[in-house]
Design a protein around this motif. Structure first.
Motif, short mmCIF file in Angstrom:
data_model
loop_
_atom_site.label_atom_id
_atom_site.label_comp_id
_atom_site.label_asym_id
_atom_site.label_seq_id
_atom_site.Cartn_x
_atom_site.Cartn_y
_atom_site.Cartn_z
N SER A 49 0.91 -1.36 -0.15
CA SER A 49 0.11 0.10 0.08
C SER A 49 0.88 1.13 -0.10
N GLN A 50 1.91 1.31 0.99
CA GLN A 50 2.67 2.37 0.96
C GLN A 50 3.61 2.54 -0.16
N ARG A 51 4.09 1.38 -0.94
CA ARG A 51 4.89 1.48 -1.84
C ARG A 51 3.81 2.04 -3.18
N GLN A 52 2.84 1.63 -3.45
CA GLN A 52 1.81 2.35 -4.48
C GLN A 52 1.66 3.61 -4.31
N TYR A 57 3.88 10.10 -6.17
CA TYR A 57 4.56 11.38 -6.02
C TYR A 57 5.71 11.72 -7.17
N PRO A 58 5.74 12.82 -7.30
CA PRO A 58 6.93 13.29 -8.51
C PRO A 58 8.43 12.67 -7.82
N ARG A 62 9.80 11.30 -4.16
CA ARG A 62 9.89 9.80 -3.90
C ARG A 62 11.27 9.70 -3.50
N SER A 63 12.07 10.36 -3.74
CA SER A 63 13.51 10.13 -3.34
C SER A 63 13.90 10.80 -1.78
N ARG A 64 12.88 11.27 -1.38
CA ARG A 64 13.20 11.40 0.15
C ARG A 64 11.93 10.49 1.13
N LEU A 65 11.29 9.68 0.51
CA LEU A 65 10.43 8.93 0.99
C LEU A 65 10.97 7.46 1.48
N PRO A 66 10.51 6.74 2.43
CA PRO A 66 11.29 5.55 2.75
C PRO A 66 10.91 4.57 1.55
#
Length: 755
Positions: A49-52, A57-58, A62-66
């Motif tokens: 769920s969190q991956r999708q 996001y742009p 995304r580069s700053r998310l887990p």
């Protein structure tokens, strides 16, 4: 509404399972530790769920998310956005408090900026993180850190006699020569005989203690240690430096703000004679009363919103907290409940909320309160998934998914899916355990003496006098915040430090390469067996030594650092993530190479190894309920309850000691709790004294002695409200714990308990 449907799940030990989860219902996942519950709920549903969600996001965001790896599943249908409410510490630093994390402090700041008298500025001026509001002396921390150099000075010695008790300053050393050859000191004069000017020279390098150093090489011991220990990160420094830091660096309350973090102008602004710092120091129940007395109609909605937030925190069993409590000091259970309260204020619906054993650390009296919040979340139109062992939480489930039948390789299947009432008829470990209950111990052991604790008054303890019996199993209980952990883990354990072995749920101080085999000291035996079988040196079978993969250095992964972005961690292609080189992998013992041996669970390894020392350690792992762990599993991946049990496994066999355990049943299935109690019985029969801080009613029933702290939490706790045997508690005690114990026995007599 279409159910969430998971097809062909093979994550970790799961055996190609397919199942559905009803939406807008409470689904509880049960099963023994290691059966695969967490692999379903956290590694699959939450991660996907969190991956999708993150993929929407742009790239910059995304580069700053887990990063979440794609789970090993064929397909998941009708997935909804997931919010994970786990037991991971809230973390943060000294500036992160219950007030800041819950959002209540922001509301309080707004309140004071609106109606506080005299006016002190906007809401930001009431923040201890803002330069306009913080105390300048302590920078808004409420405490200051300074170096206590005098702690290592021997006032009766001179320089020639080694007046500085630090090996760096021993007579003849380089540092010693800087001072001895400066011409500023009489090398044979004891420090006690120094004039004030000489003492200032010693500590600060100048005669008045304020000016520039008279000799550039002699800046003064205070400045030297401050520069070394305070103004830099010493985590990667030598053990010598770190030990000095512990003995020399002292933390004390700021003398200007007296721990209130704010400057005088802000503290002078009051509402009904209370400053914002006064309100933050109140327990939540008292703060609620104070806020309810504010009658100013201009802030009516704001006050009402704050009271609603406080009510949720009080309702979930946290009435004893105060807003200036630092979040790193909260337990895992407290952190999870605080997160739950935060989400209760959300107006989002159609979400999936995922909870990891939310009853952890809760007294039976408070579990129903938490259940009510889970029901409220469901009734707002959300799907609630709970991983849980507690009978009372399982009882509110609309749907139960039982994973098993056993742990590790013996688990990974859905052995039951249906209602809680149907679970009671199911032939599974969980179904049977729901109907079972241990009897109350009728013939407890007699203590062979006791250790007194007198006038304990730390935190909320009210000058407590209590005797801890020796040679028996004592359970110390009471609602969360009553003071039981303070009494046992801090006062009692410190008073009898030389005799007490503390086994808590804290992280194991070991490297990221530590495993059960290395921690329990039988990895060397396995490597010796491999060496004897192959004729190669034992170092070849260590991924920290000659056996390490040459590409990844035995880490199993390649880490690529990317400046301002998260590092990219990829599996090492050379070794496939197994850490070893080809030479090591070519050697076998009973047809298995070192990686295959480390992939065995403790119970599987019992069938493979014949070495007495290895079998003894594996037997201990089984006794503490960790037979499903693999020998090579990183210790960093263990839960709090697993960490505690592996620490217990390491300590087992020591005789005559006092063992203190903090909620050892955390994360344990009901059937495993009975095995743990057998182990406790064995520990005590060997002559040990066992003191257990616990809420589990089955553990209380089997105690030899119970000490109940209360009557409630926070300011309403801190007293011994009962001491005696379990039977005496049932017969005569008038406490919250006694009420819960009696209620559990009444439920057991009912025809259909717990559902």
């Amino acid at each position: 509404m279409a159910d969430i449907v998971v097809h062909g799940l093979t994550q970790n030990n799961l055996k190609h399972v397919t199942f559905s989860i009803p939406k807008e219902k409470i689904t509880v996942f049960t099963g023994v530790s290691g059966s695969g519950k967490s692999s379903i709920v956290f590694d699959t549903i939450a991660a996907e769920s969190q991956r999708q969600m993150n993929a929407t996001y742009p790239p910059f965001v995304r580069s700053r998310l887990p990063k979440y790896p794609k789970p090993a599943v064929e397909r998941i249908d009708h997935l909804t956005p997931a919010v994970v409410v786990d037991q991971s510490p809230l973390g943060g630093n000294a500036r992160s408090t219950v007030g800041t994390i819950s959002g209540l402090y922001a509301s309080l700041r707004l309140l004071f900026s609106r109606i506080g008298k005299p006016y002190a500025g906007t809401a930001s001026h009431f923040s201890f993180n803002d330069p306009n509001g913080m105390c300048k002396t302590c920078s808004g921390l409420g405490k200051i850190t300074k170096v206590d150099v005098e702690a290592i000075l021997d006032l009766d010695k001179s320089w020639n006699e080694g007046c500085v008790q630090d090996s760096l300053y021993r007579p003849g050393s380089w540092y010693w020569k800087q001072y001895a050859q400066s011409g500023l000191f009489d090398l044979d004069k004891p420090i006690r005989a120094y004039s004030s000017e000489e003492y200032n020279l010693l500590l600060y390098g100048s005669r008045d203690g304020k000016g520039e150093p008279e000799n550039p090489k002699v800046t003064g011991l205070y400045h030297k240690y401050t520069k070394t220990l305070l103004n830099r990160d010493i985590s990667n420094k030598s053990r010598h430096t770190q030990e000095k830091s512990q003995s020399l660096v002292v933390e004390m309350e700021c003398a200007d703000c007296h721990g209130k973090r704010l400057n005088e102008a802000v503290l002078s602004c009051k509402i009904n004679d209370w400053s914002i710092a006064d309100m933050c120091a109140m327990e939540l129940t008292q703060l609620r009363d104070v806020l309810s007395q504010i009658m100013d109609q201009t802030v009516k909605v704001l006050v009402q919103t704050m009271i609603e937030g406080l009510d949720r925190m009080i309702e979930i069993g946290l009435p004893y907290l105060h807003l200036n409590r630092e979040t790193p000091s909260l337990s895992g259970g407290e952190a999870q409940r605080l997160k739950l309260v935060r989400y209760m204020g959300s107006s989002l619906t159609g979400m999936t909320y995922i909870f990891d054993e939310p009853s952890t650390g809760m007294h039976p009296r408070d579990v129903y309160r938490m259940n009510n919040l889970l029901l409220q979340l469901r009734d707002k139109g959300n799907t609630v998934l709970v991983v849980e062992h507690d009978k009372d939480v399982i009882s509110i489930a609309d749907h139960v998914i039982d994973v098993g039948p056993g742990a590790g390789q013996n688990g990974g299947e859905i052995v039951f899916a249906g209602s809680c009432a149907e679970l009671l008829q199911a032939d599974t470990l969980t179904g049977k355990a729901m109907l079972q209950s241990l009897p109350v111990k009728e013939e407890p052991r007699r203590p062979r003496g006791s250790l007194p604790v007198r006038d304990a008054c730390l935190h909320n303890l009210k000058h407590v006098d209590v005797d801890i019996p020796l040679g028996v199993m004592t359970v110390v209980t009471g609602v969360a915040g009553s003071g039981k952990s303070t009494l046992i883990s801090q006062v009692f354990a410190k008073q009898y430090e030389s005799d007490v072995v503390m086994i808590d749920q804290g992280p194991i101080t070991a490297t990221g390469r530590s495993t059960p085999a290395s921690y329990l000291d039988f990895f060397d035996e396995i490597r010796r067996l491999m060496a004897r079988e192959s004729g190669k040196p034992s170092s070849l079978f260590s991924f920290n030594s000659a056996g390490a993969c040459p590409v990844c250095g035995g880490k199993g992964v390649i880490v690529t650092e990317l400046a301002f972005m998260d590092p990219i961690v990829t599996e090492c292609e050379a070794c496939g993530g197994v850490r070893y080189n080809q030479e090591a992998l070519a050697c076998t013992y009973k047809g298995k190479n070192i990686v295959e041996l480390l992939s065995l669970t403790a119970s599987q390894a019992m069938e493979v190894f014949e070495d007495a020392k290895i079998k003894k350690r594996l037997k201990v792992m089984e006794q503490v309920g960790l037979s499903y762990l693999t020998l090579g599993q990183p210790l960093s991946t263990l839960s709090g309850g697993e960490r505690q049990r592996i620490k217990l496994a390491k300590k087992l066999g020591k005789k005559g000691s006092i063992i203190v355990m903090d909620e050892p049943t955390t994360g344990l299935h009901m059937s495993d709790t009975q095995n743990l109690l057998k182990l406790f019985d064995m520990i005590v029969s060997r002559g040990n004294t066992l003191v257990i801080i616990e809420h589990n009613l089955d553990v209380m029933k089997q105690a030899d002695w119970i000490i109940d702290i209360g009557p409630d939490g926070g300011n309403n706790g801190g007293q011994v409200v009962f001491t005696g045997t379990p039977m005496e508690m049932l017969r005569s005690a008038k406490t919250l714990t006694a009420d819960s114990l009696r209620a559990s026995l009444t439920e057991e007599k009912a025809a259909s308990p717990h559902c």
